[in-house]
Design a protein around this motif. Structure first.
Motif, PDB file in Angstrom:
ATOM      1  N   LEU A   5       0.831  -1.303  -0.016  1.00  0.00           N
ATOM      2  CA  LEU A   5       0.074   0.002  -0.153  1.00  0.00           C
ATOM      3  C   LEU A   5       0.921   1.070   0.151  1.00  0.00           C
ATOM      4  O   LEU A   5       0.253   2.152   0.052  1.00  0.00           O
ATOM      5  CB  LEU A   5      -0.954  -0.010   1.230  1.00  0.00           C
ATOM      6  N   GLY A   6       2.213   1.242  -0.082  1.00  0.00           N
ATOM      7  CA  GLY A   6       3.139   2.359  -0.289  1.00  0.00           C
ATOM      8  C   GLY A   6       3.779   2.779   1.051  1.00  0.00           C
ATOM      9  O   GLY A   6       4.542   3.627   0.898  1.00  0.00           O
ATOM     10  N   PHE A   7       3.557   1.863   2.000  1.00  0.00           N
ATOM     11  CA  PHE A   7       4.053   2.319   3.286  1.00  0.00           C
ATOM     12  C   PHE A   7       5.736   1.816   3.269  1.00  0.00           C
ATOM     13  O   PHE A   7       5.984   0.899   2.742  1.00  0.00           O
ATOM     14  CB  PHE A   7       3.411   1.467   4.508  1.00  0.00           C
ATOM     15  N   GLN A   8       6.482   2.507   4.115  1.00  0.00           N
ATOM     16  CA  GLN A   8       8.054   2.289   4.252  1.00  0.00           C
ATOM     17  C   GLN A   8       8.331   2.438   5.703  1.00  0.00           C
ATOM     18  O   GLN A   8       7.624   2.933   6.413  1.00  0.00           O
ATOM     19  CB  GLN A   8       8.893   3.367   3.289  1.00  0.00           C
ATOM     20  N   GLU A   9       9.433   1.760   5.972  1.00  0.00           N
ATOM     21  CA  GLU A   9      10.209   2.039   7.374  1.00  0.00           C
ATOM     22  C   GLU A   9       8.737   1.479   8.291  1.00  0.00           C
ATOM     23  O   GLU A   9       8.675   1.863   9.404  1.00  0.00           O
ATOM     24  CB  GLU A   9      10.252   3.480   7.802  1.00  0.00           C
ATOM     25  N   ILE A  10       8.486   0.167   7.873  1.00  0.00           N
ATOM     26  CA  ILE A  10       7.407  -0.459   8.831  1.00  0.00           C
ATOM     27  C   ILE A  10       8.368  -1.299   9.965  1.00  0.00           C
ATOM     28  O   ILE A  10       9.118  -2.047   9.982  1.00  0.00           O
ATOM     29  CB  ILE A  10       6.593  -1.395   7.887  1.00  0.00           C
ATOM     30  N   THR A  11       7.681  -0.993  11.244  1.00  0.00           N
ATOM     31  CA  THR A  11       8.057  -1.569  12.304  1.00  0.00           C
ATOM     32  C   THR A  11       7.096  -2.017  13.243  1.00  0.00           C
ATOM     33  O   THR A  11       5.906  -1.497  13.211  1.00  0.00           O
ATOM     34  CB  THR A  11       9.014  -0.812  13.395  1.00  0.00           C
ATOM     35  N   VAL A  12       7.220  -3.241  13.822  1.00  0.00           N
ATOM     36  CA  VAL A  12       6.185  -4.020  14.754  1.00  0.00           C
ATOM     37  C   VAL A  12       6.897  -4.203  15.898  1.00  0.00           C
ATOM     38  O   VAL A  12       7.881  -4.908  16.082  1.00  0.00           O
ATOM     39  CB  VAL A  12       5.720  -5.106  13.864  1.00  0.00           C
ATOM     40  N   ARG A  13       6.342  -3.752  17.089  1.00  0.00           N
ATOM     41  CA  ARG A  13       6.714  -3.825  18.366  1.00  0.00           C
ATOM     42  C   ARG A  13       5.701  -4.339  19.181  1.00  0.00           C
ATOM     43  O   ARG A  13       4.684  -3.707  19.506  1.00  0.00           O
ATOM     44  CB  ARG A  13       7.283  -2.367  18.851  1.00  0.00           C
ATOM     45  N   LYS A  14       6.000  -5.455  19.991  1.00  0.00           N
ATOM     46  CA  LYS A  14       5.158  -6.078  20.984  1.00  0.00           C
ATOM     47  C   LYS A  14       5.031  -5.254  22.141  1.00  0.00           C
ATOM     48  O   LYS A  14       5.822  -4.524  22.803  1.00  0.00           O
ATOM     49  CB  LYS A  14       5.799  -7.450  21.325  1.00  0.00           C
ATOM     50  N   LYS A  15       3.924  -5.043  22.534  1.00  0.00           N
ATOM     51  CA  LYS A  15       3.385  -4.209  23.775  1.00  0.00           C
ATOM     52  C   LYS A  15       3.916  -4.896  25.002  1.00  0.00           C
ATOM     53  O   LYS A  15       3.845  -6.222  24.937  1.00  0.00           O
ATOM     54  CB  LYS A  15       2.055  -3.844  24.051  1.00  0.00           C
ATOM     55  N   ASP A  16       4.412  -4.286  26.013  1.00  0.00           N
ATOM     56  CA  ASP A  16       4.917  -4.837  27.192  1.00  0.00           C
ATOM     57  C   ASP A  16       3.842  -5.573  27.776  1.00  0.00           C
ATOM     58  O   ASP A  16       4.106  -6.608  28.314  1.00  0.00           O
ATOM     59  CB  ASP A  16       5.062  -3.740  28.159  1.00  0.00           C
ATOM     60  N   GLN A  17       2.535  -5.288  27.680  1.00  0.00           N
ATOM     61  CA  GLN A  17       1.402  -5.835  28.528  1.00  0.00           C
ATOM     62  C   GLN A  17       0.718  -6.832  27.539  1.00  0.00           C
ATOM     63  O   GLN A  17      -0.582  -7.093  27.598  1.00  0.00           O
ATOM     64  CB  GLN A  17       0.614  -5.153  29.126  1.00  0.00           C
ATOM     65  N   SER A  18       1.365  -7.282  26.595  1.00  0.00           N
ATOM     66  CA  SER A  18       0.547  -8.069  25.383  1.00  0.00           C
ATOM     67  C   SER A  18      -0.184  -9.183  25.875  1.00  0.00           C
ATOM     68  O   SER A  18      -1.426  -9.427  25.659  1.00  0.00           O
ATOM     69  CB  SER A  18       1.509  -8.479  24.249  1.00  0.00           C
ATOM     70  N   GLU A  19       0.407  -9.937  26.646  1.00  0.00           N
ATOM     71  CA  GLU A  19      -0.629 -11.247  27.319  1.00  0.00           C
ATOM     72  C   GLU A  19      -1.652 -10.781  28.087  1.00  0.00           C
ATOM     73  O   GLU A  19      -2.702 -11.188  27.599  1.00  0.00           O
ATOM     74  CB  GLU A  19       0.555 -12.091  27.946  1.00  0.00           C
ATOM     75  N   THR A  20      -1.510  -9.601  28.902  1.00  0.00           N
ATOM     76  CA  THR A  20      -2.734  -9.147  29.628  1.00  0.00           C
ATOM     77  C   THR A  20      -3.725  -8.702  28.760  1.00  0.00           C
ATOM     78  O   THR A  20      -4.898  -8.801  28.952  1.00  0.00           O
ATOM     79  CB  THR A  20      -2.359  -8.036  30.583  1.00  0.00           C
ATOM     80  N   ILE A  21      -3.412  -8.014  27.650  1.00  0.00           N
ATOM     81  CA  ILE A  21      -4.335  -7.561  26.653  1.00  0.00           C
ATOM     82  C   ILE A  21      -5.197  -8.646  25.828  1.00  0.00           C
ATOM     83  O   ILE A  21      -6.185  -8.614  25.863  1.00  0.00           O
ATOM     84  CB  ILE A  21      -3.595  -6.431  25.740  1.00  0.00           C
ATOM     85  N   ILE A  22      -4.229  -9.598  25.632  1.00  0.00           N
ATOM     86  CA  ILE A  22      -5.182 -10.795  24.794  1.00  0.00           C
ATOM     87  C   ILE A  22      -5.953 -11.508  25.810  1.00  0.00           C
ATOM     88  O   ILE A  22      -7.158 -11.811  25.326  1.00  0.00           O
ATOM     89  CB  ILE A  22      -4.055 -11.572  24.183  1.00  0.00           C
ATOM     90  N   GLN A  23      -5.666 -11.630  26.889  1.00  0.00           N
ATOM     91  CA  GLN A  23      -6.437 -12.225  27.852  1.00  0.00           C
ATOM     92  C   GLN A  23      -7.678 -11.531  28.026  1.00  0.00           C
ATOM     93  O   GLN A  23      -8.901 -12.064  28.205  1.00  0.00           O
ATOM     94  CB  GLN A  23      -5.693 -12.584  29.248  1.00  0.00           C
ATOM     95  N   GLY A  24      -7.720 -10.027  28.001  1.00  0.00           N
ATOM     96  CA  GLY A  24      -8.791  -9.363  28.221  1.00  0.00           C
ATOM     97  C   GLY A  24      -9.673  -9.370  27.102  1.00  0.00           C
ATOM     98  O   GLY A  24     -10.966  -8.961  27.336  1.00  0.00           O
ATOM     99  N   TRP A  25      -9.407  -9.978  25.995  1.00  0.00           N
ATOM    100  CA  TRP A  25     -10.392 -10.121  24.743  1.00  0.00           C
ATOM    101  C   TRP A  25     -11.371 -11.083  25.180  1.00  0.00           C
ATOM    102  O   TRP A  25     -12.211 -11.094  24.627  1.00  0.00           O
ATOM    103  CB  TRP A  25      -9.574 -10.326  23.436  1.00  0.00           C
ATOM    104  N   GLY A  26     -10.904 -12.109  26.009  1.00  0.00           N
ATOM    105  CA  GLY A  26     -12.056 -13.098  26.379  1.00  0.00           C
ATOM    106  C   GLY A  26     -12.199 -14.098  25.206  1.00  0.00           C
ATOM    107  O   GLY A  26     -13.267 -14.792  25.062  1.00  0.00           O
TER     108      GLY A  26
END
Length: 55
Positions: A5-26
């Motif tokens: 889609l034309g994006f450059q300099e793409i970075t993906v960084r895991k959130k520190d509280q990722s596990e808690t966030i995912i668990q909150g999804w139910g």
């Protein structure tokens, strides 16, 4: 996908509280071991519309 889609300099960084966030999804138990919540950052340069339209 983002680069197509034309994006450059793409970075993906895991959130520190990722596990808690995912668990909150139910969703399924243990989902936090398969996926993670992340910050996604990218740059869309000037002129991106013209380049995408040419495809």
């Amino acid at each position: 996908m983002l680069s197509e889609l034309g994006f450059q300099e793409i970075t993906v960084r895991k959130k520190d509280q990722s596990e808690t966030i995912i668990q909150g999804w139910g969703v399924a138990e243990g989902a936090e071991r398969i996926v993670f919540s992340a910050y996604i950052q990218a740059v869309k340069p000037v002129g991106w519309q013209e380049r995408v339209a040419q495809r």
